[in-house]
Design a protein around this motif. Structure first.
Motif: not given
Length: 250
Positions: A83-84, A103-108, A113-114
Motif C-alpha cells: 500500500e502506498e 508497506t504491507d502493514n500500515r499499522n507497523r 515512522v511516528r
C-alpha cells in the motif's frame, strides 16, 4: 532538493552506499511489484514500471530479480500487497518532512515512522499539514561520470526539463510531472538508465541549518527513516549552510 541532495552527497563521501545495497534492492523490488499491480506488466504501456525498471538497472539490481518482481506483481494472489502511504511530519526547529512508503502493514509502518520522529524531538502531522510547503516534480538523477555538465544541461532542457544542476557527484534534473515520462525517455535514450527516476517533492522554501549538532541530528533522523524497508523516499525543506557542510565532510 537542496537538503536531500546535500545529505546524499555526504553519504557518498562516507561510503555508506554499499552498506545499504540490500535495503536498496528491497525498495526497488517493491516499487516494481507495485508498479505492475497499479498498471500492467509491459513497461512499454506502463510508465511507472518503466521508471522503476530504469532505476533498478542503474542501481545494479540483477536481471533475474527484476524479472521475478515483474512476475510476482502480475500473478494474482502472489506475495504481499503493498500500500502506498505518505506521511507528513516536523523535526525540531520546524523542519518539514514528507515520507513516502510502500508497506504491507500500515499499522507497523505508521508506528515506526511516528516513533522515529518522536525520539528525535519531532512529531508526525496530519495529512495536509506539510505538503503545501512543497511542489510535486519529476526528479531524474545521473552520476556525474555519464556526461559533461553542459551536455546534460542542454539535453535536459531541450527535452522539456525545468532545471538541471550538476556537481562532482551527480546531475539532478527537475521537470513538470506532466512532462516527466517524455524527459526521462529522452535522457534514457542518450545517457542510459538513470539512478533516480521518479515523481518527488521540492520544497518551496528552505530552512537553513547552521548548527553542526542540529545538522547531525537531522542526518541521523533521515538515516533511521531510510533504514526502514517500508520507507521509499524522504524529502525535507532543510538546507545545510556551507560552514556546516565543511564540518560534516571533515
Amino acid at each position: 532538493m537542496a537538503g536531500h541532495s546535500q545529505f546524499k552527497n555526504i553519504m557518498h563521501r562516507k561510503n555508506a552506499q554499499d552498506s545499504k545495497r540490500a535495503k536498496l534492492f528491497t525498495k526497488l523490488v517493491r516499487e516494481i511489484i507495485s508498479s505492475v499491480r497499479a498498471g500492467q506488466a509491459d513497461p512499454n504501456f506502463n510508465p511507472r514500471l518503466r521508471a522503476a525498471i530504469s532505476a533498478a538497472r542503474a542501481n545494479n539490481l540483477p536481471k533475474d530479480r527484476i524479472d521475478n518482481a515483474i512476475k510476482k506483481g502480475s500473478t494474482v494472489g502472489e506475495g504481499d500487497n503493498y500500500e502506498e502511504i505518505r506521511y507528513e511530519a516536523y523535526a525540531p526547529g520546524g523542519v518539514a518532512f514528507i515520507v513516502e512508503a510502500l508497506t504491507d502493514n500500515r499499522n507497523r509502518t505508521a508506528s515506526d515512522v511516528r516513533s522515529t520522529f518522536t525520539k528525535r524531538g519531532g512529531a508526525l502531522g496530519e495529512t495536509g499539514s506539510v505538503n503545501f510547503m512543497f511542489e510535486r516534480i519529476g526528479l531524474i538523477e545521473y552520476p556525474a561520470s555519464v556526461s559533461s555538465e553542459d551536455e546534460m544541461f542542454e539535453t535536459a532542457l531541450e527535452a522539456g526539463a525545468d532545471s538541471c544542476e550538476s556537481d562532482e557527484f551527480s546531475h539532478v534534473i527537475h521537470c513538470n510531472p506532466d512532462s516527466f515520462n517524455e524527459v526521462r525517455d529522452v535522457l534514457t535514450k542518450k545517457f542510459g538508465d538513470a539512478q533516480v527516476s521518479r515523481l518527488s517533492w521540492l520544497a518551496k522554501d528552505h530552512i537553513e541549518i547552521d548548527d553542526i549538532e542540529r545538522a547531525e541530528s537531522l542526518m541521523k533522523l533521515i538515516d533511521t527513516l531510510e533504514d526502514s524497508d517500508d520507507v521509499q523516499f524522504v524529502c525535507g525543506n532543510y538546507q545545510f549552510s556551507d560552514e556546516v557542510l565543511k564540518k560534516l565532510e571533515g
